[in-house]
Design a protein around this motif. Structure first.
Motif, mmCIF file in Angstrom:
data_model
loop_
_atom_site.group_PDB
_atom_site.id
_atom_site.type_symbol
_atom_site.label_atom_id
_atom_site.label_comp_id
_atom_site.label_asym_id
_atom_site.label_seq_id
_atom_site.Cartn_x
_atom_site.Cartn_y
_atom_site.Cartn_z
ATOM 1 N N ASN B 218 71.342 64.091 8.224
ATOM 2 C CA ASN B 218 70.201 63.172 8.063
ATOM 3 C C ASN B 218 70.486 61.864 8.786
ATOM 4 O O ASN B 218 70.715 60.842 8.142
ATOM 5 N N PRO B 219 70.508 61.890 10.108
ATOM 6 C CA PRO B 219 70.914 60.682 10.833
ATOM 7 C C PRO B 219 70.078 59.460 10.440
ATOM 8 O O PRO B 219 70.612 58.356 10.339
ATOM 9 N N ASP B 220 68.800 59.653 10.187
ATOM 10 C CA ASP B 220 67.953 58.492 9.929
ATOM 11 C C ASP B 220 68.305 57.784 8.623
ATOM 12 O O ASP B 220 68.216 56.559 8.531
ATOM 13 N N ASP B 221 68.709 58.579 7.620
ATOM 14 C CA ASP B 221 69.028 57.967 6.328
ATOM 15 C C ASP B 221 70.198 57.000 6.416
ATOM 16 O O ASP B 221 70.353 56.127 5.565
ATOM 17 N N PHE B 222 71.042 57.217 7.418
ATOM 18 C CA PHE B 222 72.280 56.442 7.457
ATOM 19 C C PHE B 222 72.331 55.506 8.658
ATOM 20 O O PHE B 222 73.375 54.982 8.993
ATOM 21 N N LYS B 223 71.176 55.332 9.287
ATOM 22 C CA LYS B 223 71.142 54.570 10.531
ATOM 23 C C LYS B 223 71.742 53.174 10.396
ATOM 24 O O LYS B 223 72.349 52.663 11.326
ATOM 25 N N THR B 224 71.559 52.589 9.220
ATOM 26 C CA THR B 224 72.055 51.217 9.037
ATOM 27 C C THR B 224 73.569 51.132 9.163
ATOM 28 O O THR B 224 74.109 50.037 9.298
ATOM 29 N N CYS B 225 74.235 52.271 9.122
ATOM 30 C CA CYS B 225 75.696 52.208 9.200
ATOM 31 C C CYS B 225 76.166 51.762 10.572
ATOM 32 O O CYS B 225 77.304 51.317 10.717
ATOM 33 N N ILE B 226 75.300 51.875 11.601
ATOM 34 C CA ILE B 226 75.772 51.550 12.956
ATOM 35 C C ILE B 226 76.238 50.106 13.040
ATOM 36 O O ILE B 226 77.368 49.816 13.460
ATOM 37 N N SER B 227 75.372 49.201 12.621
ATOM 38 C CA SER B 227 75.742 47.793 12.785
ATOM 39 C C SER B 227 76.928 47.452 11.883
ATOM 40 O O SER B 227 77.816 46.681 12.270
ATOM 41 N N LEU B 228 76.952 48.018 10.683
ATOM 42 C CA LEU B 228 78.088 47.763 9.794
ATOM 43 C C LEU B 228 79.382 48.281 10.409
ATOM 44 O O LEU B 228 80.419 47.607 10.366
ATOM 45 N N ALA B 229 79.301 49.484 10.985
ATOM 46 C CA ALA B 229 80.497 50.067 11.593
ATOM 47 C C ALA B 229 80.967 49.221 12.756
ATOM 48 O O ALA B 229 82.170 48.984 12.937
ATOM 49 N N VAL B 230 80.010 48.744 13.568
ATOM 50 C CA VAL B 230 80.399 47.953 14.730
ATOM 51 C C VAL B 230 81.082 46.669 14.285
ATOM 52 O O VAL B 230 82.128 46.288 14.829
ATOM 53 N N SER B 231 80.540 46.028 13.266
ATOM 54 C CA SER B 231 81.161 44.762 12.894
ATOM 55 C C SER B 231 82.533 44.996 12.259
ATOM 56 O O SER B 231 83.471 44.238 12.491
ATOM 57 N N ARG B 232 82.644 46.075 11.503
ATOM 58 C CA ARG B 232 83.935 46.407 10.940
ATOM 59 C C ARG B 232 84.958 46.671 12.050
ATOM 60 O O ARG B 232 86.074 46.162 12.038
ATOM 61 N N LEU B 233 84.531 47.469 13.010
ATOM 62 C CA LEU B 233 85.414 47.821 14.124
ATOM 63 C C LEU B 233 85.842 46.572 14.879
ATOM 64 O O LEU B 233 87.013 46.395 15.227
#
Lengths: 119, 1010
Positions: B218-233
Motif C-alpha cells: 500500500n505505497p500510498d498509505d505510507f507516503k509520508t514516510c519519505i520526508s521523515l526517512a530523508v530527514s532521518r537519513l
C-alpha cells in the motif's frame, strides 16, 4: 555448506543458492552462515555476523566453540536478543541480563576472536 | 575440563554434554542418550513433583538431544508448564523449547497461546519480549490468527517500553511476511510512520523494516514516510562518527539504520517535494564524498559498514535513474572497487555495475571499464565473480564493442566452468546476432561456438542460425562455404553436422562450382559423419540427401544407393525407415519439376522473438529477464510470433506430409491419365496427421484413383441452377459452386457451427473445430424427403492450385475399406450408397493448413446426390429419376486458424508500429449492413478468432484485437482495429499482419460481417 567449506580465505563470502544468497564468515573453526534475499545488503549481513560473534564474545569472555556447545541455549538467547524474525533488533553491544551473570574462567584451546585480531 | 558456567548454570546438563562428547562411537552415544531419555521419562512420570530448576534442566537436555538429531516425543507438557513460571530463566528455556520443537499443529497450541497471552498482558517488558519472540520465531498461521490483532496495539500504545515496541514491530513484520491477510490495517498504520521520529534508534530501526515491507503493498498509505526517512537519513549521514554513541559501529554512524532507510526510499520514486529531494541528493553526495575520505579505522568492519551504505546509496541512485551526475559518480566509484583487493567488493561492484549499464546516463561511463572487466573474466579465482564479469560484459555490450566482447567471451568459453557454459553460449549467440553488422561475422561466431562448446549449444542456438541464414540471402553462400570447411575437421560436433547438413541441403549449390566442394565431395563429406550421429541428426541428413537429389541430379544414383541400403530401408527406427522409403520413392517416381517444387528452398522464417533470448530469460528467471531486456535493445523482435519454438521437423526438413503433398500436386507420370483434380480426393497418408494411416505400397489413394476412372456420363440435370458442370461433367470439373455459396459461406466466418445449406430435399449441417493449423469438420447430411437418395456421393475438390496451400483429408465414405457408409447399408457396392429418408448421416473431414496464402474462397465442395444407381459422374444426383448435383464451398476461411493473443496496450502499439510497411496494412471503410450494436460486434470479433483487447484504444468505442494465424509452415501475427462511426453508419477496419495477402484477405472477410 560444502561449497563454503571449500572456499579459500581469499575468496569472497557470498554464495548464490537458488534465488537466495548465503553470506558466510569463518572465525577460526566456526563458520557462521546467513541466508538472505537478493535485495538484502551483503556487506551489512557480514557485519551482522560479526556483531553476533562480538556479542558472544562479550557474554562468554573469549568465546570458543566449546562455549557454544556447552551453553547452546545461551547462544540461542543471545541470538534471539539480537535478531528477531531475521531482522536486527539490537545493534548495541550490551550483554543480556543473564549473560551478565556468567563470568566463566576460560581455558579453551582457542580464542576465536583473538585469533582474528579482534579481541 | 571444558568451560562450564557457574551461577545458574546447569551442572547436570554440562556433565551430560561432556559424556556425549566423550563417546567413542555412534553406538555409545545412542546408548548414553537412551539412558538419559529413560531417566528423564521416569523423572517426569514420577510421583514426586519436580521443582522448576529440575524441569528446566531436563527440558534443556531434551532440547540438546533433539539438536543432536534425535526425535523427542515427550516433555512438551513440562516445557509448557515452564512458560507459566515466574522465574525468567525457566520461562526462557520453556519458550526456547517451544520455538525449536513445537510444531504448529500440536494440540498443545491452545495452552501455549494461553501462556503467551498472559505474558503479553503482564506489563512486564521482559516477559512481553519473550512472548513476542516466541510468536516471531514460530511465525505460524495459527500464531498469526491468535495474535495479529493484538500486536499493533502494543506497538503504538503510549506506555509501551522501547524494547517492547521494537519487538512488537519486528514480530508484526514476521507475521505480515508469513500471512499478510491476517494483519489488519487500520489507524495504527499512520502512527507507525511516526515511529520514524522516535528518539530511540532501536525503535526507528525496527519501524523502518516494518514500513519497508508494508509500503510495498500500500505505497500510498505510507507516503509520508519519505520526508521523515530523508530527514532521518540526513541527520545520520551528517553526524560526526561518534555522535550516535551506542549506535556507532566501528566509527560508522548507525549503518544498519542507514541501509534500511536507503532501502525504504527505493520503494518510491524520487521525492516530489523539491526541498526534500534537495536534501536527499545532498545526502547521497555526502555518502559518495565520504567514500573518498581516508578510512577512520583499518578494521574490515569499518570499511564493510561504510561500503554497505555506499552500495545501498548507489542502488538508490540507479533506482531513481534521473540524476546523470550522480549516476556517473556512482559508476566511477564502482570502477575503483573493480580493482579493489577485497574480493567481496569486486563482486558487488560487478553486480551493481550490471544494473548501471542499462541506464542511458551511465552506459557510456560503464563502457570505459571494459578492460578491467575483461581482465576480471580472465583472472578472477571465484567462479561467481567471473560470472558477474560475464554478465556485466553482456550488459555493457553495444555495436561499438560487440566484436571485442564476443571474442573475449569466446576465448573465456574455452576454459569456462561447466556450470556457466550454456549461459555464456546463449549470451554470445544473442550478442552476435543483435550487433552483427555483417552476417558472415555472425556465422563465424556461431560456428566457433559449436566448435568450442558444442555440447552446450542448445537447439535454440542452432535453430536460430538456420533461421537467420535462411532469411538473409547475402550470407547464404558464405555460410555454405564456412560450414563446409568446418565439417572437414576430423572430429566435429554433432551440432555442426546438423547445421552443416541443413545449410548444404539448402544452399550447397552456391559452392558447388568450386571443384573442391563439388556435389559429390559435399555428399561424401556429410555421409562420412552419418554413421556416428544420433537418430535425429541422421533423419536430418536423409532430408539433406533428398534435397541434394534435387540440387545436384548427378548425385542421384549414389544417394538412391544409400537410401536403398538395408540399413536405411529396414532401419529399426521408424522415422528413419519412413524417410528412407518415402525419399527413395519420391526420387524415383517424381519428375524433375515435381522434385523442384517439393524440395524447393525453405521460405523465409517469420520474424519472431529470438528463441535464444527466450531461453536465456527462462534460465535466468523473470527478475533477470528485465535486466537483459532493457530499453536500449533493438526493438526488432516481434513477440506476436514468438514464444513457440520451431519443432525440429519444421525447421530442418519439410515433413513427410508436405512431401507427399507435393507428390499430389502433380500426378506421378505412371498415371498420366489420372485427372489432376482427382488427386485431391485423398486419404491422407502422411505420418503426422491426426487421421493419418501410414501407408506403404499401394495406398488407398491409388485405389481410389483407379476407382475414379471416368466413364462418360449420361446427361444429367443439375439440381441447382448451375448447368455448367452438368453440361461438362468431366471429373476434372466438378462444377462451380452454387451462386449462393459465397453468401452461405459468409455466415460461417464468425461461427463454426450451423446449417451450411438447405433446400426442399437436403439439409447439410456443419460442425467444425480448429486448433492451431488443424481443423476438423463434421458434415451432416439430412434427407428431408420421404424416399431414399440413391448413390448419394459427397466429394471434396480443390480448384486451382489450392492443394499446395491446404490439405484436406477425407476419410471418404467411398474409399474402400472405410465402414461408415457400408454399415448403413451393408452388402451394397459403395457406388450405390443410399441416403435413407429422414436421416442425418455425419462425415468427418480434417483440414491442415500448410501455408498462409490461402484463398479459401476459391475452394469448393461438391455433394452429388445421385438417384437411380451407379452413374459414375460424381457431380450428379437424381431425384425422382433425375440426377441432382450441388456444389458448395466449405466454410474454411483463414481466420479459423486464429489463436487469440492477449497483450498489454504498450505491446500492442509497439507491434502496431513494427508493422508499418504499406503492404502490411489493409484498410476498408464501409457502410454498416447490420444494426451497429457494440455487443454484437464484440461477439463477431471474438467469433472471428482474435482476442479483444480492452483499454488499448484511447477511444472506448473502438475495438482492438490481436491473434496469430497458425499454419504448418509459419505463424502470422495479426492486429486489427475496428472503428465504428455511429452517426455515419460506417465502419473503418484496419488490419496489420506481417504478410500482405493475409492482411488483405482478412480485411475482406471481416468487412462483410458488419
Amino acid at each position: 555448506m560444502q561449497v563454503a567449506l571449500a572456499h579459500k580465505p581469499k575468496m569472497h563470502s557470498f554464495l548464490e543458492w537458488r534465488d537466495l544468497k548465503v553470506v558466510y564468515k569463518r572465525y577460526a573453526n566456526l563458520y557462521f552462515c546467513c541466508t538472505i534475499e537478493g535485495q538484502d545488503n551483503e556487506l551489512m549481513t557480514l557485519e551482522l555476523i560479526h556483531r553476533y560473534v562480538e556479542l558472544l564474545d562479550k557474554s562468554f569472555g573469549n568465546v570458543c566453540e566449546l562455549d557454544i556447545i556447552f551453553n547452546f541455549e545461551k547462544g540461542y538467547f543471545i541470538l534471539d536478543e539480537f535478531l528477531m524474525g531475521g531482522d536486527i533488533k539490537k545493534s548495541v553491544l550490551r550483554a543480556t541480563e543473564q549473560a551478565d551473570l556468567l563470568q566463566e574462567e576460560d581455558e579453551s584451546p582457542c580464542s576465536v576472536l583473538e585469533e582474528m585480531g579482534l579481541a | 575440563m571444558p568451560a562450564v558456567s557457574k551461577g545458574d548454570g546447569m551442572r547436570g546438563l554440562a556433565v551430560f554434554i561432556s559424556d556425549i562428547r566423550n563417546c567413542k562411537s555412534k553406538e555409545a552415544e545412542i546408548k548414553r542418550i537412551n539412558k538419559e531419555l529413560a531417566n528423564i521419562r521416569s523423572k517426569f512420570k514420577g510421583d514426586k513433583a519436580l521443582d522448576g530448576y529440575s524441569k528446566k534442566k531436563y527440558v534443556c537436555k531434551l532440547l540438546f538431544i533433539f539438536l543432536l538429531g534425535h526425535d523427542i516425543d515427550f516433555g512438551h507438557m513440562e516445557a509448557v508448564n515452564l512458560l507459566s513460571s515466574n522465574k525468567y530463566t525457566e520461562k526462557q528455556i520453556g519458550y526456547l523449547f517451544i520455538s525449536v520443537l513445537v510444531n504448529s499443529n500440536s494440540e498443545l497450541i491452545r495452552l501455549i497461546n494461553n501462556a503467551i497471552k498472559n505474558d503479553l498482558a503482564s506489563r512486564n517488558p521482559t516477559f512481553m519480549c519473550l512472548a513476542l519472540h516466541c510468536i516471531a520465531n514460530v511465525g505460524s498461521r495459527e500464531m498469526g490468527e491468535a495474535f495479529a490483532a493484538d500486536i499493533p496495539r502494543i506497538l503504538v500504545a503510549g506506555d509501551s517500553m522501547d524494547s517492547v515496541k521494537q519487538s512488537a514491530a519486528l514480530c508484526l513484520l514476521r507475521l505480515y511476511k508469513a500471512s499478510p491477510d491476517l494483519v489488519p490495517m487500520g489507524e495504527w498504520t499512520a502512527r507507525v510512520v511516526h515511529l520514524l521520529n522516535d528518539q530511540h534508534m532501536g525503535v526507528v530501526t525496527a519501524a523502518v523494516s516494518l514500513i519497508t515491507c508494508l509500503c510495498k503493498k500500500n505505497p500510498d498509505d505510507f507516503k509520508t514516510c519519505i520526508s521523515l526517512a530523508v530527514s532521518r537519513l540526513s541527520r545520520i549521514v551528517s553526524s560526526a562518527s561518534t555522535d550516535l554513541q551506542d549506535y556507532t559501529y566501528y566509527f560508522v554512524p548507525a549503518p544498519w539504520l542507514s541501509v534500511k532507510l536507503l532501502r525504504l526510499l527505493q520503494c518510491y520514486p524520487p521525492p516530489e517535494d523539491a526541498a526534500v529531494k534537495g536534501r536527499l541528493v545532498e545526502c547521497l553526495e555526502t555518502v559518495l564524498n565520504k567514500a573518498q575520505e581516508p578510512p577512520k579505522s583499518k578494521k574490515v568492519q569499518h570499511s564493510n559498514a561504510k561500503n554497505a551504505i555506499l552500495f545501498e546509496t548507489i542502488s538508490l541512485i540507479i533506482h531513481y535513474d534521473s540524476e546523470p551526475n550522480l549516476l556517473v559518480r556512482a559508476c566511477n566509484q564502482l570502477g575503483q572497487f573493480l580493482q579493489h583487493r577485497e574480493t567481496n567488493l569486486r563482486y558487488l561492484a560487478l553486480e551493481s555495475m550490471c544494473t548501471l549499464a542499462s541506464s542511458e546516463f551511465s552506459h557510456e561511463a560503464v563502457k570505459t571499464h571494459i578492460d578491467t572487466v575483461i581482465n576480471a573474466l580472465k583472472t578472477e579465482r571465484d567462479v561467481s565473480v567471473r560470472q558477474r564479469a560475464a554478465d556485466l560484459l553482456y550488459a555493457m555490450c553495444d555495436r561499438s564493442n560487440a566484436k571485442q566482447i564476443v571474442s573475449e567471451m569466446l576465448r573465456y568459453l574455452e576454459t569456462a566452468d561447466y556450470a556457466i557454459r550454456e549461459e555464456i553460449v546463449l549470451k554470445v549467440a544473442i550478442l552476435a546476432e543483435k550487433y552483427a553488422v555483417d552476417y558472415s561475422w555472425y556465422v563465424d561466431t556461431i560456428l566457433n561456438l559449436i566448435r568450442i562448446a558444442g555440447d552446450y549449444v542448445s537447439e535454440e542456438v542452432w535453430y536460430r542460425v538456420l533461421q537467420i541464414v535462411t532469411n538473409r540471402d547475402d550470407v547464404q553462400g558464405y555460410a555454405a562455404k564456412t560450414v563446409f570447411e568446418a565439417l572437414q575437421a576430423p572430429a566435429c560436433h554433432e551440432n555442426m553436422v546438423k547445421v552443416g547438413g541443413y545449410i548444404l541441403g539448402e544452399f550447397g549449390n552456391l559452392i558447388a562450382g568450386d571443384p573442391r566442394s563439388s556435389p559429390p565431395v559435399q555428399f561424401s563429406l556429410l555421409h562420412s559423419k552419418f554413421h556416428l550421429c544420433s537418430v535425429a541428426t541422421r533423419a536430418l541428413l536423409l532430408s539433406t540427401y533428398i534435397k541434394f537429389i534435387n540440387l545436384f541430379p548427378e548425385t542421384k544414383a549414389t544417394i538412391q544407393g544409400v537410401l536403398r541400403a538395408g540399413s536405411q530401408l529396414r532401419n529399426a527406427d521408424v522415422e528413419l525407415q519412413q524417410r528412407a522409403v518415402e525419399y527413395l520413392t519420391l526420387s524415383s517416381v517424381a519428375s524433375t519439376d515435381v522434385l523442384a517444387t517439393v524440395l524447393e528452398e525453405m521460405p523465409p522464417f517469420p520474424e519472431r522473438e529470438s528463441s535464444i533470448l527466450a531461453k536465456l530469460k527462462r534460465k535466468k528467471g523473470p527478475g533477470a529477464a528485465s535486466a537483459l531486456d532493457d530499453g536500449r535493445r533493438d526493438a526488432s523482435s516481434n513477440d506476436i510470433n514468438g514464444g513457440v519454438e520451431p519443432t525440429p521437423s519444421t525447421v530442418s526438413t519439410p515433413s513427410p506430409s508436405a512431401d507427399l503433398l507435393g507428390l499430389r500436386a502433380a500426378p506421378p507420370p505412371a498415371a498420366p491419365q489420372a485427372p489432376a483434380g482427382a488427386g485431391n480426393l485423398l486419404v491422407d497418408v502422411s505420418s503426422d496427421g491426426p487421421v493419418a494411416q501410414p501407408g506403404l505400397g499401394p495406398t488407398p489413394e491409388e485405389a481410389f484413383l483407379s476407382e475414379l476412372e471416368p466413364p462418360a456420363p449420361e446427361s444429367p440435370m443439375a439440381l441447382l441452377a448451375d448447368p455448367a458442370p452438368a453440361a461438362d461433367p468431366g471429373p476434372e470439373d466438378f462444377g462451380s459452386p452454387i451462386p449462393e455459396a459465397d453468401e452461405l459461406l459468409n455466415k460461417f466466418v464468425c461461427k463454426n457451427n450451423g446449417v451450411l445449406f438447405e433446400n426442399q430435399l437436403l439439409q447439410i449441417g456443419v460442425k467444425s473445430e480448429f486448433r492451431q493449423n488443424l481443423g476438423r469438420m463434421y458434415l451432416f447430411y439430412g434427407n428431408k424427403t420421404s424416399v431414399q437418395f440413391q448413390s448419394f456421393t459427397p466429394t471434396v475438390v480443390h480448384p486451382g492450385d489450392l492443394q499446395t496451400h491446404i490439405l484436406l483429408a477425407w476419410p471418404s465414405p467411398l474409399a474402400p475399406g472405410l465402414p461408415s457408409w457400408d454399415e448403413m447399408d451393408p452388402g451394397r457396392d459403395p457406388s450405390s450408397a443410399l441416403l435413407p429418408e429422414s436421416l442425418s448421416v455425419p462425415a468427418t473431414l480434417t483440414v491442415f493448413v500448410l501455408d498462409h496464402i490461402i484463398e479459401h474462397r476459391g475452394h469448393s465442395v461438391q455433394f452429388a446426390d445421385e438417384a437411380e444407381g451407379g452413374q459414375r459422374p460424381l457431380s450428379h444426383a437424381r431425384y425422382g429419376g433425375a440426377p441432382q448435383s450441388l456444389t458448395l464451398k466449405l466454410p474454411v476461411t483463414i481466420n479459423k486458424f486464429f489463436q487469440p493473443t492477449e497483450m498489454a496496450a504498450q505491446d500492442f502499439f509497439q507491434r502496431w508500429k513494427q508493422l508499418s510497411l504499406p503492404q502490411q496494412e489493409a484498410q476498408k471503410i464501409f457502410k454498416a449492413t447490420h444494426p451497429m450494436d457494440a455487443e454484437v460486434t464484440k461477439a463477431k470479433l471474438l467469433g472471428f478468432g482474435s482476442a479483444l483487447l480492452d483499454n488499448v484504444d484511447p477511444n472506448p468505442e473502438n475495438f482492438v484485437g490481436a491473434g496469430i494465424i497458425q499454419t504448418k509452415a509459419l505463424q502470422v501475427g495479426c492486429l486489427l482495429r475496428l472503428e465504428p462511426n455511429a452517426q455515419a453508419q460506417m465502419y473503418r477496419l484496419t488490419l496489420r499482419t506481417s504478410k500482405e495477402p493475409v492482411s488483405r484477405h482478412l480485411c475482406e472477410l471481416l468487412a462483410q460481417q458488419f
